[in-house]
Design an enzyme around this catalytic site. Sequence first.
Site, PDB file in Angstrom:
ATOM      1  N   ARG A 199      -4.008   9.976   4.403  1.00 48.57           N
ATOM      2  CA  ARG A 199      -2.811  10.778   4.600  1.00 48.57           C
ATOM      3  C   ARG A 199      -2.056  11.008   3.279  1.00 48.57           C
ATOM      4  NH1 ARG A 199       0.024  14.146   8.156  1.00 48.57           N
ATOM      5  NH2 ARG A 199       2.232  13.868   7.812  1.00 48.57           N
ATOM      6  N   CYS A 250      -4.959   7.779   9.399  1.00 46.58           N
ATOM      7  CA  CYS A 250      -5.109   7.207  10.739  1.00 46.58           C
ATOM      8  C   CYS A 250      -4.756   8.242  11.792  1.00 46.58           C
ATOM      9  CB  CYS A 250      -4.186   6.011  10.908  1.00 46.58           C
ATOM     10  SG  CYS A 250      -4.747   4.552  10.046  1.00 46.58           S
ATOM     11  N   ILE A 270       7.967   7.020  16.846  1.00 44.20           N
ATOM     12  CA  ILE A 270       7.637   7.706  15.592  1.00 44.20           C
ATOM     13  C   ILE A 270       6.370   8.551  15.750  1.00 44.20           C
ATOM     14  CG2 ILE A 270       7.191   7.429  13.113  1.00 44.20           C
ATOM     15  CD1 ILE A 270       9.975   6.430  13.961  1.00 44.20           C
ATOM     16  N   ARG A 272      -0.195  14.879  13.233  1.00 44.18           N
ATOM     17  CA  ARG A 272       0.598  14.509  12.060  1.00 44.18           C
ATOM     18  C   ARG A 272       0.729  15.743  11.174  1.00 44.18           C
ATOM     19  NH1 ARG A 272      -1.483   8.778   9.698  1.00 44.18           N
ATOM     20  NH2 ARG A 272       0.557   8.774   8.705  1.00 44.18           N
ATOM     21  N   PRO A 273       1.622  16.654  11.578  1.00 47.51           N
ATOM     22  CA  PRO A 273       1.747  17.903  10.822  1.00 47.51           C
ATOM     23  C   PRO A 273       2.361  17.679   9.436  1.00 47.51           C
ATOM     24  CG  PRO A 273       3.370  17.823  12.603  1.00 47.51           C
ATOM     25  CD  PRO A 273       2.554  16.573  12.717  1.00 47.51           C
ATOM     26  N   ILE A 274       2.289  18.714   8.582  1.00 46.29           N
ATOM     27  CA  ILE A 274       2.915  18.614   7.250  1.00 46.29           C
ATOM     28  C   ILE A 274       3.932  19.748   7.057  1.00 46.29           C
ATOM     29  CG2 ILE A 274       1.039  17.349   6.094  1.00 46.29           C
ATOM     30  CD1 ILE A 274       0.124  20.106   4.941  1.00 46.29           C
ATOM     31  N   ASP A 275       4.454  20.237   8.206  1.00 49.70           N
ATOM     32  CA  ASP A 275       5.381  21.373   8.130  1.00 49.70           C
ATOM     33  C   ASP A 275       6.610  21.077   7.272  1.00 49.70           C
ATOM     34  OD1 ASP A 275       5.754  19.543  10.324  1.00 49.70           O
ATOM     35  OD2 ASP A 275       7.362  20.819  11.057  1.00 49.70           O
ATOM     36  N   LYS A 296       0.849  -1.209   0.000  1.00 44.26           N
ATOM     37  CA  LYS A 296       0.000   0.000   0.000  1.00 44.26           C
ATOM     38  C   LYS A 296       0.876   1.247   0.000  1.00 44.26           C
ATOM     39  CE  LYS A 296      -1.628   1.596   4.111  1.00 44.26           C
ATOM     40  NZ  LYS A 296      -1.384   3.021   4.456  1.00 44.26           N
ATOM     41  N   ASN A 297       1.863   1.269   0.888  1.00 44.04           N
ATOM     42  CA  ASN A 297       2.621   2.514   1.070  1.00 44.04           C
ATOM     43  C   ASN A 297       3.594   2.806  -0.064  1.00 44.04           C
ATOM     44  OD1 ASN A 297       1.155   2.967   3.321  1.00 44.04           O
ATOM     45  ND2 ASN A 297       2.763   2.419   4.795  1.00 44.04           N
ATOM     46  N   ARG A 299      -8.485  -0.297   4.743  1.00 44.77           N
ATOM     47  CA  ARG A 299      -7.609   0.685   4.095  1.00 44.77           C
ATOM     48  C   ARG A 299      -6.283   0.063   3.698  1.00 44.77           C
ATOM     49  NH1 ARG A 299      -6.935   5.820   7.542  1.00 44.77           N
ATOM     50  NH2 ARG A 299      -5.586   6.122   5.764  1.00 44.77           N
ATOM     51  N   ASP A 356       4.874   0.518  12.074  1.00 45.88           N
ATOM     52  CA  ASP A 356       3.660  -0.110  11.546  1.00 45.88           C
ATOM     53  C   ASP A 356       3.490  -1.553  12.023  1.00 45.88           C
ATOM     54  OD1 ASP A 356       3.021   2.188  10.197  1.00 45.88           O
ATOM     55  OD2 ASP A 356       3.840   1.535   8.283  1.00 45.88           O
TER      56      ASP A 356
HETATM   57  N1  EPU Z   1       6.139  14.670  10.849  1.00 45.72           N
HETATM   58  C1  EPU Z   1       6.186  16.005  11.170  1.00 45.72           C
HETATM   59  N2  EPU Z   1       6.093  16.914  10.164  1.00 45.72           N
HETATM   60  C2  EPU Z   1       5.971  16.550   8.866  1.00 45.72           C
HETATM   61  C3  EPU Z   1       5.925  15.174   8.535  1.00 45.72           C
HETATM   62  C4  EPU Z   1       6.018  14.253   9.558  1.00 45.72           C
HETATM   63  O1  EPU Z   1       6.296  16.369  12.337  1.00 45.72           O
HETATM   64  O2  EPU Z   1       5.899  17.435   7.998  1.00 45.72           O
HETATM   65  C5  EPU Z   1       6.225  13.677  11.945  1.00 45.72           C
HETATM   66  C6  EPU Z   1       4.943  12.841  12.051  1.00 45.72           C
HETATM   67  O3  EPU Z   1       3.959  13.512  12.785  1.00 45.72           O
HETATM   68  C7  EPU Z   1       5.439  11.595  12.704  1.00 45.72           C
HETATM   69  C8  EPU Z   1       6.863  11.446  12.136  1.00 45.72           C
HETATM   70  O4  EPU Z   1       7.229  12.727  11.634  1.00 45.72           O
HETATM   71  O5  EPU Z   1       5.502  11.769  14.079  1.00 45.72           O
HETATM   72  C9  EPU Z   1       6.982  10.410  11.035  1.00 45.72           C
HETATM   73  O6  EPU Z   1       6.077  10.690  10.002  1.00 45.72           O
HETATM   74  P1  EPU Z   1       6.371  10.303   8.476  1.00 45.72           P
HETATM   75  O7  EPU Z   1       6.232  11.526   7.664  1.00 45.72           O
HETATM   76  O8  EPU Z   1       7.635   9.526   8.388  1.00 45.72           O
HETATM   77  O9  EPU Z   1       5.148   9.312   8.202  1.00 45.72           O
HETATM   78  P2  EPU Z   1       4.058   9.409   7.077  1.00 45.72           P
HETATM   79  O10 EPU Z   1       4.694   9.682   5.774  1.00 45.72           O
HETATM   80  O11 EPU Z   1       2.937  10.231   7.525  1.00 45.72           O
HETATM   81  C10 EPU Z   1       4.323   6.871   6.444  1.00 45.72           C
HETATM   82  C11 EPU Z   1       3.383   5.712   6.314  1.00 45.72           C
HETATM   83  C12 EPU Z   1       2.906   5.302   7.693  1.00 45.72           C
HETATM   84  C13 EPU Z   1       4.125   4.918   8.519  1.00 45.72           C
HETATM   85  C14 EPU Z   1       5.109   6.086   8.573  1.00 45.72           C
HETATM   86  C15 EPU Z   1       6.404   5.753   9.309  1.00 45.72           C
HETATM   87  C16 EPU Z   1       2.318   6.006   4.193  1.00 45.72           C
HETATM   88  C17 EPU Z   1       1.083   6.315   3.448  1.00 45.72           C
HETATM   89  N3  EPU Z   1       2.244   6.094   5.512  1.00 45.72           N
HETATM   90  O12 EPU Z   1       3.546   7.909   7.075  1.00 45.72           O
HETATM   91  O13 EPU Z   1       2.095   4.153   7.495  1.00 45.72           O
HETATM   92  O14 EPU Z   1       3.710   4.587   9.822  1.00 45.72           O
HETATM   93  O15 EPU Z   1       5.446   6.497   7.235  1.00 45.72           O
HETATM   94  O16 EPU Z   1       7.021   4.671   8.735  1.00 45.72           O
HETATM   95  O17 EPU Z   1       3.326   5.659   3.605  1.00 45.72           O
HETATM   96  C18 EPU Z   1       0.288   2.730   7.888  1.00 45.72           C
HETATM   97  O18 EPU Z   1       0.552   2.168   6.814  1.00 45.72           O
HETATM   98  O19 EPU Z   1      -0.534   2.255   8.725  1.00 45.72           O
HETATM   99  C19 EPU Z   1       0.955   3.974   8.232  1.00 45.72           C
HETATM  100  C20 EPU Z   1       0.526   4.788   9.184  1.00 45.72           C
END
Ligand code: EPU
Length: 419
Positions: free
Chosen positions: A92, A116, A330, A121-124, A22-23, A400, A308
Amino acid sequence: MQKLVIEGGKRLRGEVVLQGSKNSSLPIMAGAILTGGECVLENCPILTDIYSASRILNNLGCRCSFSGNTAVIDSSGANCCEIPEKLMREMRSSIMFMGAMLGRMGECTVSIPGGCELGSRPIDMHLSAMKKMGADIREENGRIICKMTSGKPRGAKISLPFPSVGATENIILCAVLAEGETVINNSAREPEIEDLCRFLQKCGAEIKGAGESRIVIRGREKLHGCEYRIMPDRIACATYLSMAVSAGGEIILKNCCIPETEPFLSVLEQTGCSLYAKNDNIYLRSSLRPKAVRDRIRTMPHPGFPTDAQAVLMAVLACADGTSVFEENIFDCRYRHADELVKMGADIQVMGKIAVVKGVERLHGANVEATDLRGGASLVCGALSAEGTTVIEGLNHIDRGYEKIERAVGLLGGNIKRV
Ligand code: EPU
């Protein structure tokens, strides 16, 4: 509302072919926009998140269709650069379309993505990277309006404060058609990022260092479509293996990505199960009650133990011989399954990022609710080992990420039905 009804206490025996990741599929589907041509993606899992991505693509003017596990995306007609809020909220990964749209069209309008609930889960990091690549970004009534000031992205040196998977993917997507060179320092090293890069390279992109903590991308004028096979899902692999250790039994998982799953496998082995890998298959035998894992299980960016897989391993250790300790590094709220496992008789204490799991002899059936994707999978895992019947609600979360979970668990010999 659909439910899963599971009769536990039956040893598993069977084999299943693992679904595609999926990811990996989600950012690759976003990447298809950059090609302006036709991309054929094989081994694409059939999941609600994948349908959400296809709705976004169709909304942007691309054509996305499925035939079994093959997705065909034709992005030649992409003519819109705005994703409605409703579609953004479905998952997401909708944010991944930002980098792709900025790369292809030089502008986009999005909003805060859903997904989820695992804490804030910010996008900064995504936004500041896009700014570095030349985007002017403003917020208006909850909409995020981004425009490349010179019409297209320009290469930049970006150092991430944390190796975020999503931010790394978004930067790569934006950079492959940028003017000049982009360097990402402290990039995430997850295998799904390598998969995205392999796909983009097949479309003509120039990327070096995928899978390492420094990625260098030289922007190209144009990309082209391609045929690509999505990698296997290492988290689904961890999930089905956990089920077999939890319930006991002998299973074969086919089409696995073994080196990429190693950080999980090395911890699972400490529970006393026997694992044997050959070609792309994993053979697992687990006859005894699992042993507790002695060292603290710390979730970390890849190649550390994957966050995960934390929930499904917790279900295994809930009835292990001894006490195990998790440290979730994480996400700040990724233990919501613990309360549901407690309803099934588990002894789990959560204190901030630590969870102490004292193994009990046996779990028992209960009515429980999935509150996120992997947490939901951990309830299935616990239910298979539990005495009696478990009813799981909240299947929208599980659907999902797991393709026909009841079919896969049934093939492994579990007594499960969707009602
Ligand atoms: N974070 C920030 N700011 C940002 C981006 C991330 O503070 O701009 C923080 C997040 O809040 C979190 C940490 O950084 O605390 C890690 O987040 P990351 O960006 O690495 O995760 P993601 O891209 O949102 C993907 C997977 C998740 C998986 C994580 C970590 C996808 C669609 N999602 O999420 O998968 O847990 O990487 O490996 O690829 C799942 O499949 O159930 C799932 C949640």
